[in-house]
Design a protein around this motif. Structure first.
Motif, PDB file in Angstrom:
ATOM      1  N   ARG A  82       0.841  -1.189   0.000  1.00 29.56           N
ATOM      2  CA  ARG A  82       0.000   0.000   0.000  1.00 29.56           C
ATOM      3  C   ARG A  82       0.877   1.241   0.000  1.00 29.56           C
ATOM      4  O   ARG A  82       2.016   1.211   0.443  1.00 29.56           O
ATOM      5  CB  ARG A  82      -0.887   0.014   1.253  1.00 29.56           C
TER       6      ARG A  82
ATOM      7  N   HIS B  97      -9.285   5.451  12.803  1.00 29.89           N
ATOM      8  CA  HIS B  97      -9.133   6.546  11.846  1.00 29.89           C
ATOM      9  C   HIS B  97      -7.695   7.048  11.859  1.00 29.89           C
ATOM     10  O   HIS B  97      -7.116   7.272  12.908  1.00 29.89           O
ATOM     11  CB  HIS B  97     -10.088   7.693  12.180  1.00 29.89           C
ATOM     12  N   LYS B 101      -3.313   9.915   7.245  1.00 33.36           N
ATOM     13  CA  LYS B 101      -3.698   9.348   5.947  1.00 33.36           C
ATOM     14  C   LYS B 101      -5.113   9.738   5.546  1.00 33.36           C
ATOM     15  O   LYS B 101      -5.539   9.479   4.425  1.00 33.36           O
ATOM     16  CB  LYS B 101      -3.577   7.822   5.980  1.00 33.36           C
ATOM     17  N   GLN B 102      -5.869  10.315   6.474  1.00 33.10           N
ATOM     18  CA  GLN B 102      -7.269  10.663   6.213  1.00 33.10           C
ATOM     19  C   GLN B 102      -8.059   9.467   5.691  1.00 33.10           C
ATOM     20  O   GLN B 102      -8.723   9.544   4.651  1.00 33.10           O
ATOM     21  CB  GLN B 102      -7.354  11.853   5.225  1.00 33.10           C
ATOM     22  N   GLU B 103      -7.951   8.359   6.444  1.00 32.95           N
ATOM     23  CA  GLU B 103      -8.757   7.213   6.070  1.00 32.95           C
ATOM     24  C   GLU B 103      -9.114   6.416   7.320  1.00 32.95           C
ATOM     25  O   GLU B 103      -8.420   6.490   8.336  1.00 32.95           O
ATOM     26  CB  GLU B 103      -8.012   6.316   5.059  1.00 32.95           C
ATOM     27  N   THR B 104     -10.225   5.705   7.238  1.00 32.81           N
ATOM     28  CA  THR B 104     -10.643   4.883   8.370  1.00 32.81           C
ATOM     29  C   THR B 104     -10.528   3.417   7.974  1.00 32.81           C
ATOM     30  O   THR B 104     -11.006   3.013   6.921  1.00 32.81           O
ATOM     31  CB  THR B 104     -12.095   5.202   8.772  1.00 32.81           C
ATOM     32  N   ASN B 105      -9.825   2.647   8.804  1.00 28.02           N
ATOM     33  CA  ASN B 105      -9.682   1.218   8.569  1.00 28.02           C
ATOM     34  C   ASN B 105     -10.450   0.441   9.624  1.00 28.02           C
ATOM     35  O   ASN B 105     -10.511   0.857  10.775  1.00 28.02           O
ATOM     36  CB  ASN B 105      -8.208   0.797   8.688  1.00 28.02           C
TER      37      ASN B 105
END
Lengths: 199, 199
Positions: A82, B97, B101-105
């Protein structure tokens, strides 16, 4: 490697004819003592190769790769599947298709860490059709680093990856080779008699 | 931990006021000897805690987590950020969150490996706002496993995660605490005089 084969028989689970689940010691939970012994075994099998770097791929390759690197006293580099925020310099990339997951990943290594003249040992958890290993070989080729060997924890010997890589001249060492998987049944390649053990 | 702080000063790179790049020994290339020493240091700092499992999150937590687990002689479990083909049984999940990276996993652990009564040591590479650590704590809480401590390689002490977790009563041990990052400049929290070292 006897200890590994026992682990596979005791704890592994054939989910289908191609998928072996070994989450209890390799792919989700890791047995650190087994990892250490595998690292020592890889170092032994590639003795005298003057390895300068161990290269693997996140995530499940990191355990065996790190223990191999520790035994050899060289750095481990793990290719990223990634995008990473901090991987910002010149990158070497290769495409890796996963047939089981039906997806293609771009794997990435910084050219700061695999450099011309490196003697690289590739380590990975599984070898099936060989896409991941070939992607790592491709990355080494792009920077004129030499692949001195490929160490695999579990080879699915019923798929072509291992044969093809050996035919290309690579020393491929697998700690366990699976001849066949059937739901609930694991057969090793090395065992020629009474090979089928029900688990 | 002096050796780690030297590594950060010599090889780390402040990319911004929040992002520290340590790809040369932790997040892409790994220094296996440093990883081993960090594992021993974590084991020492949580001595007597009767730890039964080490829990981390893929990918960069696996190195320090595995070496800690090896020293403690307990299994390592790494939470998955991505769906795994073989993670098929009952799963414990939590949302994490990433502000950088401004993303939620969704992170996932099998409830086969973290079980009621486990005394869990959480290990991770970075602690900033504490989202990842809180996700791992949440997973332990869901199965009535006890979190006996949180070990962090590099804490960004200028962000709130560490303070909040300590205020909640967790023993948080960070091997290096960063007070401030500026482009090209790293300041450690512990050093009260002459703290700023240009790198």
């Amino acid at each position: 490697m006897q200890l590994l084969k026992e682990k596979i028989l005791n704890e592994g689970e054939a989910l289908s004819e191609t998928i072996l689940k070994v989450d209890s010691f390799l792919n989700h939970q890791m047995d650190p003592v087994l990892m250490k012994k595998m690292g020592e075994e890889f170092a032994k099998r590639f003795e005298g190769k003057e390895i300068t770097k161990v290269l693997t791929i996140e995530s499940s390759g990191i355990g065996p790769g790190l223990m191999t690197a520790l035994t050899l006293d060289v750095p481990l580099i793990f290719a990223r599947k990634r995008k990473s925020l901090t991987l910002t310099e010149d990158l070497i990339t290769s495409s890796v298709h996963s047939f089981t997951k039906q997806e293609t990943n771009t794997i990435t290594v910084s050219n700061k860490y695999i450099v011309p003249g490196d003697k690289v040992l590739i380590i990975d958890d599984f070898l099936a059709v060989g896409q991941a290993a070939r992607g790592l070989v491709d990355i080494c080729n792009q920077v004129d680093a030499e692949v001195v060997g490929i160490g695999i924890v579990i080879e699915k010997a019923f798929q072509d990856g291992g044969k093809e890589l050996r035919d290309q001249g690579f020393q491929v060492e697998s700690l366990a080779r699976i001849q066949a998987l059937k739901k609930g049944e694991i057969t090793f390649a090395e065992e020629m008699e009474g090979a089928t053990i029900h688990v």
